[in-house]
Design an enzyme around this catalytic site. Structure first.
Site, PDB file in Angstrom:
ATOM      1  N   ARG A   9      64.417   5.287 -11.509  1.00  0.00           N
ATOM      2  CA  ARG A   9      65.518   6.225 -11.774  1.00  0.00           C
ATOM      3  C   ARG A   9      65.032   7.368 -12.679  1.00  0.00           C
ATOM      4  O   ARG A   9      65.331   8.535 -12.430  1.00  0.00           O
ATOM      5  CB  ARG A   9      66.681   5.463 -12.415  1.00  0.00           C
TER       6      ARG A   9
ATOM      7  N   TYR B 108      65.533  14.395 -20.048  1.00  0.00           N
ATOM      8  CA  TYR B 108      64.443  14.642 -19.109  1.00  0.00           C
ATOM      9  C   TYR B 108      63.774  15.987 -19.327  1.00  0.00           C
ATOM     10  O   TYR B 108      62.680  16.233 -18.822  1.00  0.00           O
ATOM     11  CB  TYR B 108      64.963  14.531 -17.663  1.00  0.00           C
TER      12      TYR B 108
ATOM     13  N   LYS C 271      78.821   2.934 -13.721  1.00  0.00           N
ATOM     14  CA  LYS C 271      79.418   2.342 -14.911  1.00  0.00           C
ATOM     15  C   LYS C 271      80.919   2.612 -14.950  1.00  0.00           C
ATOM     16  O   LYS C 271      81.373   3.693 -14.593  1.00  0.00           O
ATOM     17  CB  LYS C 271      78.764   2.922 -16.165  1.00  0.00           C
TER      18      LYS C 271
ATOM     19  N   HIS D 293      75.761  10.696 -14.882  1.00  0.00           N
ATOM     20  CA  HIS D 293      75.893  10.798 -16.339  1.00  0.00           C
ATOM     21  C   HIS D 293      77.198  11.497 -16.690  1.00  0.00           C
ATOM     22  O   HIS D 293      77.513  12.549 -16.140  1.00  0.00           O
ATOM     23  CB  HIS D 293      74.728  11.607 -16.930  1.00  0.00           C
TER      24      HIS D 293
ATOM     25  N   HIS E   6      64.388   0.457 -13.598  1.00  0.00           N
ATOM     26  CA  HIS E   6      64.969   1.680 -14.151  1.00  0.00           C
ATOM     27  C   HIS E   6      63.946   2.810 -14.204  1.00  0.00           C
ATOM     28  O   HIS E   6      64.322   3.990 -14.240  1.00  0.00           O
ATOM     29  CB  HIS E   6      65.517   1.400 -15.551  1.00  0.00           C
TER      30      HIS E   6
END
Length: 300
Positions: A247, A279, A172, A270, A244
């Site tokens: 991932r 997570y 990103k 991230h 996704h």
């Protein structure tokens, strides 16, 4: 209309100044367009430079009729960003969205696959078809490196550093990171490159993209989603999965096997450790097992 002009300016800002992806910019623009459509229906003449909190509150009040709380929160956040941009450019001195609260939403835990389910999905790929080796290499890369769909699609031959056991990933905001790649993952990418890709006629401008469609062009997001959904149907998987999900499974399985959260953060790309910490809540059974195994007072 001034709204359309300011929205176009904002999209340029998001692309050039913020470095956001085309997909992210499109989503921001769609949310602001919802407000523009609302104002058009009211035949309002309020410009983005003069619009007051009251009219925006009315728009937000109408949102629950058409979108869920999570989407409401995203739209409100996007509008706050748009008006902050107008302040940044000296078009406004205030943000009329400042005191408008987003709906309270819980953090959605990501869906995950077990290692057995991932093995079943990959085993269901029909390797007799020309795209079989490509699809296997793609799923192995999604799961083996924890990539976003956009990162997989934009992966290039020049991003492969197999001698160093890394690949270069563009995430990103065009931020790049190096992600380790396993021997198994390298094996299937190499098979695809040497046995399938090398025989393709590749379109000009697409020569460096690793994964190609039958016409020798870069793949689309929709194609990756279709591949995953079709494989889920083949193995009668009841879970609602997407690319996704691989991932999410990558991060969850690393954590379950004792990987450091900071290392997972770096591999996922991230910006904040808070994003990765979701997570920690995915598999509570694993956390209970860790407590029972390692805490000094785990026995009565």
């Amino acid at each position: 209309m001034m709204w359309d002009k300011k929205l176009e300016d904002y999209k340029h800002y998001l692309k050039i100044e913020r470095g956001l992806s085309e997909n992210s910019i499109k989503n921001y623009a769609l949310d602001i367009q919802k407000l523009i459509n609302f104002l058009n229906n009211l035949e309002s003449i309020e410009s983005p430079l003069k619009i007051k909190k009251g009219l925006l509150q009315q728009f937000v009040y109408e949102l629950p009729r058409t979108v869920n709380p999570r989407s409401q929160a995203r739209i409100i956040s996007g509008l706050k960003g748009f008006f902050n941009y107008l302040i940044f450019e000296d078009y406004r001195s205030d943000n009329p969205m400042d005191l408008i609260e987003s709906p309270k939403i819980g953090r959605k835990l990501p869906d995950t696959l077990s290692t057995d389910e991932i093995n079943q999905l990959i085993a269901a790929i029909d390797l007799s078809k020309s795209e079989g080796e490509r699809n296997r290499a793609m799923l192995e890369t999604l799961y083996g490196c924890g990539l976003r769909v956009s990162e997989l699609l934009n992966l290039k031959l020049s991003d492969l550093y197999f001698d160093e056991d890394f690949i270069k990933v563009t995430g990103k905001g065009n931020k790049q990171r190096f992600v380790p790649i396993s021997k198994v993952n390298k094996k299937y990418i190499t098979i695809y490159r040497k046995e399938v890709r090398v025989h393709q006629k590749i379109e000009v401008g697409h020569e460096d993209f690793l994964f190609l469609n039958r016409r020798g062009k870069q793949l689309t997001r929709a194609m990756i989603f279709t591949i995953v959904k079709n494989l889920a149907t083949v193995i009668h998987l009841k879970k609602n999965i997407s690319p996704h999900t691989f991932r999410h499974s990558f991060a969850t399985h690393l954590l379950e096997n004792g990987a450091d959260l900071r290392a997972i953060q770096q591999m996922l790309g991230h910006e904040s450790i808070t994003t990765t910490e979701v997570y920690m809540h995915v598999n509570r059974k694993h956390l209970a097992k860790v407590l029972n195994e390692f805490h000094p007072r785990n026995e009565v």
